[in-house]
Design a protein around this motif. Structure first.
Motif, PDB file in Angstrom:
ATOM      1  N   PRO A  52       0.724  -1.187  -0.222  1.00 15.49           N
ATOM      2  CA  PRO A  52      -0.700   0.155  -0.166  1.00 15.49           C
ATOM      3  C   PRO A  52       0.853   0.966  -0.382  1.00 15.49           C
ATOM      4  CG  PRO A  52      -0.575  -1.540   2.078  1.00 15.49           C
ATOM      5  CD  PRO A  52       0.699  -1.803   1.123  1.00 15.49           C
ATOM      6  N   LEU A  53       0.370   2.487  -0.715  1.00 15.71           N
ATOM      7  CA  LEU A  53       1.313   3.444  -0.587  1.00 15.71           C
ATOM      8  C   LEU A  53      -0.037   4.366   0.344  1.00 15.71           C
ATOM      9  CD1 LEU A  53       0.700   3.978  -4.767  1.00 15.71           C
ATOM     10  CD2 LEU A  53       2.789   2.778  -3.650  1.00 15.71           C
ATOM     11  N   GLY A  54       1.563   5.292   0.817  1.00 14.36           N
ATOM     12  CA  GLY A  54       1.173   6.868   1.475  1.00 14.36           C
ATOM     13  C   GLY A  54       0.347   7.533   1.461  1.00 14.36           C
ATOM     14  N   LYS A  55      -1.066   8.014   2.202  1.00 13.06           N
ATOM     15  CA  LYS A  55      -2.148   8.365   1.643  1.00 13.06           C
ATOM     16  C   LYS A  55      -0.936  10.130   2.038  1.00 13.06           C
ATOM     17  CE  LYS A  55      -6.380   6.775   2.837  1.00 13.06           C
ATOM     18  NZ  LYS A  55      -7.552   6.843   3.437  1.00 13.06           N
ATOM     19  N   ALA A  56      -1.160  11.607   1.197  1.00 10.39           N
ATOM     20  CA  ALA A  56      -0.882  12.567   1.456  1.00 10.39           C
ATOM     21  C   ALA A  56      -1.582  12.870   2.211  1.00 10.39           C
ATOM     22  CB  ALA A  56      -0.410  12.891  -0.209  1.00 10.39           C
ATOM     23  N   ARG A  57      -1.033  14.297   3.428  1.00 12.60           N
ATOM     24  CA  ARG A  57      -1.533  15.003   3.784  1.00 12.60           C
ATOM     25  C   ARG A  57      -2.668  15.838   3.574  1.00 12.60           C
ATOM     26  NH1 ARG A  57       2.936  15.235   9.222  1.00 12.60           N
ATOM     27  NH2 ARG A  57       3.747  13.586   9.164  1.00 12.60           N
ATOM     28  N   GLN A  58      -1.963  16.478   2.329  1.00  3.51           N
ATOM     29  CA  GLN A  58      -3.193  17.631   1.751  1.00  3.51           C
ATOM     30  C   GLN A  58      -4.620  16.987   1.154  1.00  3.51           C
ATOM     31  OE1 GLN A  58      -0.183  16.344   0.504  1.00  3.51           O
ATOM     32  NE2 GLN A  58       1.289  18.693   0.911  1.00  3.51           N
ATOM     33  N   ASP A  59      -4.257  15.749   0.391  1.00  2.00           N
ATOM     34  CA  ASP A  59      -5.997  15.660   0.454  1.00  2.00           C
ATOM     35  C   ASP A  59      -6.373  13.966   0.512  1.00  2.00           C
ATOM     36  OD1 ASP A  59      -3.825  14.051  -1.812  1.00  2.00           O
ATOM     37  OD2 ASP A  59      -4.519  14.601  -3.526  1.00  2.00           O
ATOM     38  N   GLY A  60      -5.367  13.347   0.736  1.00  2.00           N
ATOM     39  CA  GLY A  60      -5.876  12.308   1.372  1.00  2.00           C
ATOM     40  C   GLY A  60      -5.564  10.846   0.604  1.00  2.00           C
ATOM     41  N   GLN A  61      -4.783  10.991  -0.765  1.00  2.00           N
ATOM     42  CA  GLN A  61      -5.083  10.574  -2.161  1.00  2.00           C
ATOM     43  C   GLN A  61      -3.355   9.761  -1.879  1.00  2.00           C
ATOM     44  OE1 GLN A  61      -6.858  10.288  -4.736  1.00  2.00           O
ATOM     45  NE2 GLN A  61      -8.323  11.409  -4.010  1.00  2.00           N
ATOM     46  N   ARG A  62      -3.454   8.316  -2.078  1.00  2.00           N
ATOM     47  CA  ARG A  62      -2.062   7.746  -2.853  1.00  2.00           C
ATOM     48  C   ARG A  62      -1.353   8.304  -3.750  1.00  2.00           C
ATOM     49  NH1 ARG A  62      -3.172   3.660   2.362  1.00  2.00           N
ATOM     50  NH2 ARG A  62      -5.182   3.685   2.175  1.00  2.00           N
ATOM     51  N   TYR A  63      -0.019   8.185  -3.381  1.00  6.54           N
ATOM     52  CA  TYR A  63       1.025   9.050  -4.264  1.00  6.54           C
ATOM     53  C   TYR A  63       2.172   7.740  -4.143  1.00  6.54           C
ATOM     54  CZ  TYR A  63      -1.974  12.450  -4.613  1.00  6.54           C
ATOM     55  OH  TYR A  63      -3.083  13.558  -5.637  1.00  6.54           O
ATOM     56  N   CYS A  64       2.595   7.496  -5.365  1.00  5.62           N
ATOM     57  CA  CYS A  64       4.173   6.835  -5.250  1.00  5.62           C
ATOM     58  C   CYS A  64       5.329   8.272  -5.511  1.00  5.62           C
ATOM     59  CB  CYS A  64       4.256   5.694  -6.863  1.00  5.62           C
ATOM     60  SG  CYS A  64       4.337   7.404  -8.058  1.00  5.62           S
ATOM     61  N   GLU A  65       6.334   7.158  -4.858  1.00  5.06           N
ATOM     62  CA  GLU A  65       7.413   8.196  -4.644  1.00  5.06           C
ATOM     63  C   GLU A  65       8.051   8.757  -5.154  1.00  5.06           C
ATOM     64  OE1 GLU A  65      11.088   6.632  -3.058  1.00  5.06           O
ATOM     65  OE2 GLU A  65      10.399   5.094  -1.779  1.00  5.06           O
ATOM     66  N   ALA A  66       7.454   9.400  -6.665  1.00 10.52           N
ATOM     67  CA  ALA A  66       7.818   9.624  -7.492  1.00 10.52           C
ATOM     68  C   ALA A  66       7.062  11.157  -7.592  1.00 10.52           C
ATOM     69  CB  ALA A  66       8.002   9.834  -8.817  1.00 10.52           C
TER      70      ALA A  66
END
Length: 190
Positions: free
Chosen positions: A167-181
């Motif tokens: 599982p990818l980590g969630k971004a704090r700003q929008d709660g979406q999951r993003y890859c490292e890049a």
């Protein structure tokens, strides 16, 4: 009553794997000279089994036509055996495409097959975790459709669509999951 006749010893379920099973090897065909590197798996039906590097399916090799030599690298020369006689792989030399712990297999939606023996071990804080051949492991039962969608969503980048094994980590700003890049901030800084 005691039977003095010699009997075949029962095959132990916890018997150690064959000497090359779990080791990185180089296999060379005798007449043609083709070379394949990978991890040896337990033999089946008199044939050697090799899980090659590069994600290809395991190969069955006729011992009369292939020479198999253990790979001796810096990692191999410092690798030792645990008290069970199994090889110890560290994080920096683990062939993760071919060998995995039960937890690593679960990330791939797999589990050790019934009766599958470990080929090596991986050190943890609590001791050693057994490493199993990924090619010999069994698939987990399929997830229900809603759970499968959640499983895929947790491993897919919201920006570029790349899919990871974990599982990818969630971004704090929008709660979406993003890859490292794609983990740069979504909004600009003010």
């Amino acid at each position: 009553m005691f039977d003095p006749s010699p009997a075949e010893p029962p095959e132990r379920a916890d018997a150690a794997p064959p000497p090359l099973a779990g080791r990185r090897v180089t296999a060379t065909s005798v007449p043609a000279g083709h070379t394949v590197t990978g991890v040896m798996l337990p033999p089946a039906g008199g044939l050697l089994r090799l899980h090659p590097d590069g994600g290809e399916p395991p190969l069955e090799l006729d011992p009369a036509r292939w020479q198999v030599r253990p790979e001796v690298s810096v990692e191999e020369s410092r690798r030792i055996h645990c008290s069970d006689g199994l090889l110890i792989y560290r994080h920096d030399d683990l062939p993760a495409a071919q060998l995995a712990t039960a937890t690593m297999l679960r990330h791939l939606r797999r589990r050790p097959a019934a009766g599958q023996q470990p080929l090596a071990v991986y050190p943890t804080r609590k001791g050693y975790a057994p490493l199993f051949a990924v090619a010999d492991s069994a698939e987990l039962p399929p997830l229900p459709p809603a759970r499968h969608a959640a499983w895929e969503l947790a491993r897919t980048c919201a920006r570029c669509g790349t899919r990871g094994q974990r599982p990818l980590g969630k971004a704090r700003q929008d709660g979406q999951r993003y890859c490292e890049a794609c983990q740069e901030p979504v909004g600009g800084t003010a």
